[in-house]
Design a protein around this motif. Sequence first.
Motif, PDB file in Angstrom:
ATOM      1  N   TRP A 167       2.025 -12.289  -3.773  1.00 49.32           N
ATOM      2  CA  TRP A 167       3.277 -11.555  -3.987  1.00 49.32           C
ATOM      3  C   TRP A 167       3.083 -10.341  -4.898  1.00 49.32           C
ATOM      4  O   TRP A 167       3.777  -9.327  -4.734  1.00 49.32           O
ATOM      5  N   VAL A 170       2.671  -6.918  -3.264  1.00 48.45           N
ATOM      6  CA  VAL A 170       3.792  -6.263  -2.572  1.00 48.45           C
ATOM      7  C   VAL A 170       4.658  -5.498  -3.562  1.00 48.45           C
ATOM      8  O   VAL A 170       5.097  -6.043  -4.568  1.00 48.45           O
ATOM      9  N   ASP A 171       4.874  -4.231  -3.277  1.00 49.78           N
ATOM     10  CA  ASP A 171       5.791  -3.407  -4.074  1.00 49.78           C
ATOM     11  C   ASP A 171       7.069  -3.242  -3.253  1.00 49.78           C
ATOM     12  O   ASP A 171       7.122  -2.447  -2.306  1.00 49.78           O
ATOM     13  N   PHE A 172       8.071  -4.034  -3.608  1.00 47.57           N
ATOM     14  CA  PHE A 172       9.316  -4.028  -2.839  1.00 47.57           C
ATOM     15  C   PHE A 172      10.109  -2.734  -3.019  1.00 47.57           C
ATOM     16  O   PHE A 172      10.934  -2.392  -2.166  1.00 47.57           O
ATOM     17  N   HIS A 175       7.840   0.049  -1.058  1.00 49.37           N
ATOM     18  CA  HIS A 175       7.484  -0.400   0.297  1.00 49.37           C
ATOM     19  C   HIS A 175       5.982  -0.279   0.572  1.00 49.37           C
ATOM     20  O   HIS A 175       5.567   0.340   1.562  1.00 49.37           O
ATOM     21  N   ILE A 177       1.990  -2.410   0.418  1.00 50.59           N
ATOM     22  CA  ILE A 177       1.180  -3.623   0.265  1.00 50.59           C
ATOM     23  C   ILE A 177      -0.207  -3.172  -0.162  1.00 50.59           C
ATOM     24  O   ILE A 177      -0.808  -2.301   0.478  1.00 50.59           O
ATOM     25  N   GLU A 211      10.363  -0.901   6.655  1.00 53.75           N
ATOM     26  CA  GLU A 211      11.421  -1.665   5.984  1.00 53.75           C
ATOM     27  C   GLU A 211      11.612  -3.040   6.609  1.00 53.75           C
ATOM     28  O   GLU A 211      11.981  -4.005   5.925  1.00 53.75           O
ATOM     29  N   ILE A 214       9.379  -5.401   4.807  1.00 58.51           N
ATOM     30  CA  ILE A 214       9.901  -5.677   3.459  1.00 58.51           C
ATOM     31  C   ILE A 214      11.040  -6.691   3.520  1.00 58.51           C
ATOM     32  O   ILE A 214      11.082  -7.653   2.735  1.00 58.51           O
ATOM     33  N   ASN A 215      11.959  -6.503   4.455  1.00 56.20           N
ATOM     34  CA  ASN A 215      13.085  -7.424   4.593  1.00 56.20           C
ATOM     35  C   ASN A 215      12.628  -8.824   4.992  1.00 56.20           C
ATOM     36  O   ASN A 215      13.140  -9.828   4.483  1.00 56.20           O
ATOM     37  N   LEU A 217       9.716 -10.134   4.352  1.00 56.07           N
ATOM     38  CA  LEU A 217       9.037 -10.709   3.181  1.00 56.07           C
ATOM     39  C   LEU A 217      10.058 -11.251   2.175  1.00 56.07           C
ATOM     40  O   LEU A 217       9.850 -12.323   1.596  1.00 56.07           O
ATOM     41  N   LYS A 218      11.135 -10.519   1.987  1.00 56.27           N
ATOM     42  CA  LYS A 218      12.173 -10.969   1.048  1.00 56.27           C
ATOM     43  C   LYS A 218      12.772 -12.306   1.499  1.00 56.27           C
ATOM     44  O   LYS A 218      12.966 -13.222   0.691  1.00 56.27           O
ATOM     45  N   LYS A 221      10.281 -15.067   0.910  1.00 54.99           N
ATOM     46  CA  LYS A 221      10.148 -15.396  -0.524  1.00 54.99           C
ATOM     47  C   LYS A 221      11.288 -16.302  -0.987  1.00 54.99           C
ATOM     48  O   LYS A 221      11.076 -17.228  -1.781  1.00 54.99           O
TER      49      LYS A 221
END
Length: 337
Positions: A167, A170-172, A175, A177, A211, A214-215, A217-218, A221
């Motif tokens: 984790w 990842v830079d949320f 955006h 990796i 994006e 990213i979504n 991955l969220k 998580k």
Amino acid sequence: MYVEESNQTFIEFANEWLKINKDSKDVKPGTIRVRVHEIGKWLPYLSRLKLKNITRKRYQDALIDLKDQGYSDSTMSGINRTGRMIFRKALEMELIKKDPTEFAYLKKDKKTIEQLKEEEIPKYLEKEELALFLETAMDYGLEHDYLMFLILSYTGIRVGELVSLKWKDVDFVNHTISITKTYYNPNNNTLEYLLVTPKTKKSRRKIIVDEEIINALKEHKEVQDQIIKQLGDGYYNKDFIFAKMERQHGYPIVIKTVQNRMARLLSLAELNTNLTPHSLRHTHTSLLAEAGVALEQIMDRLGHSDDQITKDVYLHVTQEMKKEASHKFGQLMRSLR
């Protein structure tokens, strides 16, 4: 038995067949898109003809002409497969007396030196096939499947880089990796893995991601955090994104799992089962090339300083684009005569 043949045209029945096929089977939207695309190839030849008037010779002549336009063997196989399914359904419904596809064959060209060289190009998924593959992963995938294959195909990272992701990589906000390590476990023993430096110095890189990733991955998580909360000390919490959720909780999944999952999904989607997770790396290359991204940028994204396979895929795709441009120009000029 006497059969009164129908006056339906090919296009009329093809549309009816699409609906029958969709309603009678659990057909994925991606498969329907492929079938519609393949029916489109038949329309210049058969569209307004009545089914009963389509002879074996007319069907065969259309196949030969399509092949002469330069379509690959795999594309021709798909076009013919869809044609056969349509006419067999018409025969089954007693709309025609004979199946014009019954003795049809696919013309095979003698392979030139250029074609033999082309066979050396690694296999990958075309964009429509990738959409179908990801759709299958979404609908029928097991734990992690959709996110795994979304990341592999949208970033081109290696499978060892994927399973070693944490984790903290990842830079949320921005955006991205970061690829800083890879996974080593030749015996596929979950407990005996090693995290090692990437393949080359160039392999250490930061990838900007879509994006959608990213979504996804969220969401992943949130689910993982709930499991960690439930298991407490029973969870091997080393920050892995693709951590096992059953038995040996928290340990990174092994590469063999990714390979087996991909084989399963390819089979379900009726795609080439000889493809591997590494094929998604070539798929990413081909789609970037098709989108007009420069070779240097692609190699930087993949973590290559110099790689002949990437160059081969890139040159193959861009050469096909040039051929298509030339073909479209020729069609435009012929339409003016």
